[in-house]
Design a protein around this motif. Structure first.
Motif, PDB file in Angstrom:
ATOM      1  N   ARG A 130      34.184  28.224  46.067  1.00 32.43           N
ATOM      2  CA  ARG A 130      35.545  28.438  46.541  1.00 32.43           C
ATOM      3  C   ARG A 130      36.108  29.736  45.942  1.00 32.43           C
ATOM      4  N   VAL A 131      36.610  30.606  46.807  1.00 26.06           N
ATOM      5  CA  VAL A 131      37.215  31.855  46.369  1.00 26.06           C
ATOM      6  C   VAL A 131      38.695  31.807  46.706  1.00 26.06           C
ATOM      7  N   LEU A 132      39.522  32.077  45.712  1.00 33.10           N
ATOM      8  CA  LEU A 132      40.974  32.064  45.906  1.00 33.10           C
ATOM      9  C   LEU A 132      41.512  33.459  45.628  1.00 33.10           C
ATOM     10  N   ILE A 133      42.161  34.051  46.627  1.00 36.47           N
ATOM     11  CA  ILE A 133      42.722  35.406  46.513  1.00 36.47           C
ATOM     12  C   ILE A 133      44.240  35.299  46.539  1.00 36.47           C
ATOM     13  N   LEU A 134      44.881  35.785  45.496  1.00 35.45           N
ATOM     14  CA  LEU A 134      46.343  35.760  45.428  1.00 35.45           C
ATOM     15  C   LEU A 134      46.878  37.130  45.819  1.00 35.45           C
ATOM     16  N   GLY A 135      47.512  37.195  46.981  1.00 35.34           N
ATOM     17  CA  GLY A 135      48.056  38.456  47.455  1.00 35.34           C
ATOM     18  C   GLY A 135      47.297  39.004  48.644  1.00 35.34           C
ATOM     19  N   ALA A 136      48.043  39.337  49.704  1.00 38.65           N
ATOM     20  CA  ALA A 136      47.433  39.853  50.934  1.00 38.65           C
ATOM     21  C   ALA A 136      47.869  41.292  51.180  1.00 38.65           C
ATOM     22  N   GLY A 137      47.696  42.121  50.135  1.00 39.59           N
ATOM     23  CA  GLY A 137      47.915  43.551  50.286  1.00 39.59           C
ATOM     24  C   GLY A 137      46.602  44.246  50.602  1.00 39.59           C
ATOM     25  N   PHE A 138      46.504  45.521  50.278  1.00 38.02           N
ATOM     26  CA  PHE A 138      45.277  46.277  50.547  1.00 38.02           C
ATOM     27  C   PHE A 138      44.064  45.589  49.933  1.00 38.02           C
ATOM     28  N   GLY A 139      44.170  45.240  48.640  1.00 44.20           N
ATOM     29  CA  GLY A 139      43.028  44.650  47.958  1.00 44.20           C
ATOM     30  C   GLY A 139      42.664  43.285  48.502  1.00 44.20           C
ATOM     31  N   GLY A 140      43.665  42.429  48.685  1.00 50.29           N
ATOM     32  CA  GLY A 140      43.403  41.086  49.195  1.00 50.29           C
ATOM     33  C   GLY A 140      42.840  41.083  50.597  1.00 50.29           C
ATOM     34  N   ALA A 193      41.491  27.326  34.048  1.00 49.31           N
ATOM     35  CA  ALA A 193      40.998  26.332  35.010  1.00 49.31           C
ATOM     36  C   ALA A 193      40.784  26.915  36.394  1.00 49.31           C
ATOM     37  N   LYS A 194      41.216  28.181  36.585  1.00 50.23           N
ATOM     38  CA  LYS A 194      41.194  28.803  37.915  1.00 50.23           C
ATOM     39  C   LYS A 194      41.931  27.892  38.920  1.00 50.23           C
ATOM     40  N   ARG A 195      43.125  27.494  38.502  1.00 51.20           N
ATOM     41  CA  ARG A 195      43.957  26.599  39.303  1.00 51.20           C
ATOM     42  C   ARG A 195      45.313  27.274  39.566  1.00 51.20           C
ATOM     43  N   VAL A 196      45.774  27.224  40.805  1.00 56.18           N
ATOM     44  CA  VAL A 196      47.026  27.858  41.201  1.00 56.18           C
ATOM     45  C   VAL A 196      47.920  26.828  41.876  1.00 56.18           C
ATOM     46  N   THR A 197      49.173  26.805  41.461  1.00 54.05           N
ATOM     47  CA  THR A 197      50.155  25.913  42.069  1.00 54.05           C
ATOM     48  C   THR A 197      51.142  26.732  42.887  1.00 54.05           C
ATOM     49  N   THR A 198      51.442  26.268  44.078  1.00 57.74           N
ATOM     50  CA  THR A 198      52.416  26.921  44.949  1.00 57.74           C
ATOM     51  C   THR A 198      53.489  25.912  45.347  1.00 57.74           C
ATOM     52  N   LEU A 251      38.587  33.345  41.116  1.00 57.77           N
ATOM     53  CA  LEU A 251      40.009  33.614  41.326  1.00 57.77           C
ATOM     54  C   LEU A 251      40.237  35.116  41.248  1.00 57.77           C
ATOM     55  N   VAL A 252      40.845  35.680  42.294  1.00 58.40           N
ATOM     56  CA  VAL A 252      41.133  37.115  42.335  1.00 58.40           C
ATOM     57  C   VAL A 252      42.638  37.292  42.490  1.00 58.40           C
ATOM     58  N   ILE A 253      43.245  37.941  41.519  1.00 61.38           N
ATOM     59  CA  ILE A 253      44.691  38.129  41.520  1.00 61.38           C
ATOM     60  C   ILE A 253      44.982  39.546  41.997  1.00 61.38           C
ATOM     61  N   ALA A 254      45.656  39.625  43.133  1.00 64.17           N
ATOM     62  CA  ALA A 254      45.946  40.919  43.772  1.00 64.17           C
ATOM     63  C   ALA A 254      47.390  40.924  44.261  1.00 64.17           C
TER      64      ALA A 254
END
Length: 374
Positions: free
Chosen positions: A4-14, A85-90, A100-103
């Motif tokens: 599972r890959v989680l990308i935070l942010g949908a800008g250029f990098g995401g 934990a590579k866990r994100v809450t929204t 986990l990729v933070i962008a």
């Protein structure tokens, strides 16, 4: 089970990272992208918005149009990040990942410059550019300041673009002689990564009567007066500012930051937490904070993830990107930069021209088609 890959942010990098993983893995990609916004806007489009050449609706690309095999994009607000934990809450749920990729880019700290919100204007956000679209036509005379309130900031030549476009805008309206333009920058040159671009910009400032104050930062605004870090007071009738930048608060709260930014291993973009990467404006790379550098970082991270999932070869971060300068008169210049692949920085400069405008349009068209199928 699929990784599972989680990308935070949908800008250029995401956007680029999700696209690359989809291309490599198809329906097996198992990638979730989280962003609170409804649409993507190229940062350079804000110059056109603020000067009334287009609108946010016209330049925005809805995330609903981002459809790729193996990719799910959710529009939710991130409330916490647990890097261990590579866990994100929204506000919509809890997400767990193997990678986990933070962008999430950089936010603007208006409060860091007292008086900026009350007495000035910023042009780096969508809302700020849209507001100036109504403010600028009402301006008719007096001193104008394009001022930078902190370093580092996104798109190093962006403030120069603003000053140059402002000159041509006022000239077209027939009021340039009634207006003084001053550009205040904390840098020693308007574009440190390219000496040729920097000199060309300074030559243009002199030609167009734009006053450049280097190695100065705007620290406070009072009614009609900008105060610099050396105590200088500059009167203004209109202030166009670049606010101090910082990572989003949720990143600070996660414990990922150090000295204000997220430290990473520059060749791999990995943080001190295994399997957690940071790309784009909030990462402490020492490279320009620009969309194309986030793209090159995304390419490196994609190879690292694929190496761990499928045994592919990981590639080091190239530190490559392009800085584009809109002159406001139909010409565009750009510098192609390579920080990491050789023994020293390589910069190829292209002077302002109509051909440069075509290059910028092709850059825009390529990403619209690649990410949104437009």
């Amino acid at each position: 089970m699929k990784s599972r890959v989680l990308i935070l942010g949908a800008g250029f990098g995401g956007m680029e990272l999700a696209t690359l993983l989809s291309q490599a893995l198809g329906e097996d990609a198992n990638v979730t992208v989280i962003d609170k916004r409804d649409s993507f806007v190229f940062g350079y489009s804000r110059i056109d918005v603020m000067f009334g050449k287009t609108t946010l609706d016209e330049v925005g690309m809805p995330y609903a149009s981002f459809v790729k095999p193996g990719i799910t994009l959710v529009r939710e607000t991130i409330t916490s990040i647990d890097a261990t934990a590579k866990r994100v809450t929204t506000d919509g749920g809890i997400y767990e990942a193997d990678f986990l990729v933070i962008a999430l880019g950089a936010d603007y700290d208006m409060a860091a410059t007292p008086g900026l919100a009350e007495h000035g204007n910023e042009f780096y956000s969508d809302a700020g550019a849209d507001r100036l679209r109504d403010v600028l036509p009402e301006f008719s005379s007096g001193p104008l300041i394009v001022g930078i309130c902190g370093f580092p900031y996104k798109c190093p030549p962006g403030p120069s673009e603003c000053a140059l476009t402002l000159h041509h805008y006022l000239t077209e309206r027939g009021i340039r002689e009634d207006c003084d333009i001053t550009f205040v920058s904390p840098l020693s040159s308007p574009m440190p990564a390219s000496a040729e671009m920097a000199q060309a910009l300074m030559d243009s400032f002199e030609e167009f009567g734009i006053r450049l104050l280097r190695q100065r930062t705007v620290v406070r605004l009072e009614p009609g007066v900008a105060v610099l870090d050396d105590g200088t007071e500059l009167p203004f009738a209109l202030f166009l500012g670049v606010p101090k930048h910082q990572p989003p608060q949720v990143v600070f709260d996660s414990g990922l930051t150090e000295d204000g930014w997220v430290p990473i291993d520059l060749p791999t973009l990995e943080t001190s937490f295994p399997g957690v990467y940071a790309i784009g404006d909030m990462a402490a790379t020492g490279l320009p904070k620009s969309g194309t550098f986030a793209e090159s970082a995304a390419r490196s991270v994609s190879t690292s993830i694929l190496a761990r999932i499928a045994g592919n070869k990981a590639e080091r971060n190239t530190g490559t990107g392009t800085c584009i300068v809109e002159y406001g008169d139909g010409r565009v210049s750009y510098a192609q930069l390579d920080f990491l692949t050789g023994p020293k920085l390589e910069a190829i400069y292209h002077p302002p021209s109509i051909a440069g405008k075509n290059f910028k349009q092709a850059f825009d068209d390529t990403r619209r088609a690649r990410w949104f199928g437009q």
